[in-house]
Design an enzyme around this catalytic site. Structure first.
Site, PDB file in Angstrom:
ATOM      1  CG  PHE A  36    -118.254 -20.396  -2.624  1.00 27.84           C
ATOM      2  CD1 PHE A  36    -119.925 -19.822  -3.407  1.00 27.84           C
ATOM      3  CD2 PHE A  36    -119.254 -21.481  -1.744  1.00 27.84           C
ATOM      4  CE1 PHE A  36    -121.366 -20.245  -2.831  1.00 27.84           C
ATOM      5  CE2 PHE A  36    -120.045 -21.767  -1.253  1.00 27.84           C
ATOM      6  CZ  PHE A  36    -121.378 -20.973  -2.146  1.00 27.84           C
TER       7      PHE A  36
ATOM      8  CG  LEU B 156    -112.148 -29.781  -6.009  1.00 23.35           C
ATOM      9  CD1 LEU B 156    -112.344 -30.478  -5.835  1.00 23.35           C
ATOM     10  CD2 LEU B 156    -110.404 -28.698  -6.360  1.00 23.35           C
ATOM     11  CB  CYS B 157    -116.400 -24.060  -5.355  1.00 17.53           C
ATOM     12  SG  CYS B 157    -116.347 -24.362  -3.298  1.00 17.53           S
ATOM     13  N   GLY B 158    -113.547 -22.575  -6.213  1.00 24.63           N
ATOM     14  CA  GLY B 158    -112.618 -21.309  -5.874  1.00 24.63           C
ATOM     15  C   GLY B 158    -112.377 -20.670  -4.407  1.00 24.63           C
TER      16      GLY B 158
END
Length: 285
Positions: free
Chosen positions: A90, A86-88
């Protein structure tokens, strides 16, 4: 067209999702504030110390076992990711570049490639691809520790000094701002002391003790500090990426709620109009 019950159910689902993404954004933003403070305080110090090292000690004739370049027969990579998603993009970007590094060095053979994953996501991806990994450093991704990162740096320095590794690369995200994290790949060992103006200005200084003694004392310190700074950099980048990802998700939920609310009102209006027509039709009959 969907029924009123279906649209109402979708509105409730999106609303719940929005609450989650909004809360996650607030948590990530709070963690980012702390991580940003840590890297903002550490990065200038690390760069200044490296600058002092190259200016004072980078003159011709100054040498260390950590600055010797040799033909690469065994290579190591320290790669930084996060432990959660849930951090794009990354983690996906890091995993892609790590795979590219492995492809570039595949001629050396898997037994001559040492990969140190800091973060569960990249560790899982590497294991799944059949790449052997060295050690477990997942906890450092969530809780950066100078002592443990210094131990890792010392281990890499020992391998390099003994000739068991000829090159060590770092792969991580450099934090520029909340909206910008730059995927960076750089050489950790051998260390380059040919900084701008170092050799030409080496004679302007009187060093006590000797240049060789200072080099032996400062170089390991700079290398340990470098790895810790990269760890902080990656940690801040992770929280920034998650903050942005959750902000985008929350904005998308807001847009979807507007569309669903409009759909609900139209459907409700049509249902009311249809009932009125039935009533009027019944009275006329």
């Amino acid at each position: 067209m969907a029924s009123l019950k279906e649209v109402k159910g979708r509105i409730a689902t999106v609303n719940n999702t929005r609450k989650i993404t909004s809360a996650m954004k607030m948590v990530a933003s709070a963690k980012l504030h702390k991580a940003q403070g840590a890297i903002t305080n550490m990065l200038p110090y690390e760069r200044r110390l490296h600058g002092v090292l190259t200016r004072l000690l980078g003159a011709e004739g100054a040498a260390s076992c950590f600055t010797i370049e040799r033909k690469v027969k065994r290579a190591a990579l320290v790669v930084f990711s996060s432990n959660s998603s849930l951090c794009g993009g990354f983690n996906a970007n890091v995993i892609k570049q790590a795979s590219q590094w492995l492809d570039e060095h595949q001629a050396l053979g898997k037994e001559n490639l040492l990969v140190y994953p800091v973060g569960r996501k990249v560790a899982e991806a590497l294991v799944k691809s059949g790449c052997p990994i060295q050690g477990d450093f997942q906890h450092l991704a969530d809780k950066p520790s100078f002592a443990e990162s210094a131990d890792l740096a010392q281990g890499l320095m020992d391998l390099f000094a003994r000739g068991e590794v000829d090159r060590v690369d770092l792969l991580y995200h450099h934090f520029k701002s909340t909206a910008s994290q730059v995927l960076t790949r750089e050489v950790f060992l051998p260390m380059n002391l040919s900084g701008e103006g170092s050799a030409s200005q080496g004679g302007d200084y009187i060093l006590e003790p000797s240049r060789e003694e200072l080099l032996a004392m400062l170089l390991p310190k700079v290398l340990r500090l470098k790895l810790y700074t990269v760890l902080l950099d990656s940690n801040a980048s992770e929280h920034a990426a998650r903050t942005m990802a959750m902000q985008i998700a929350t904005d998308n939920a807001d847009e979807l709620l507007q569309e669903l609310t409009l759909m609900y009102n139209k459907t409700r209006q049509q249902a009311i109009t249809s009932e009125l027509l039935d009533i009027v039709g019944g009275q006329m009959a």
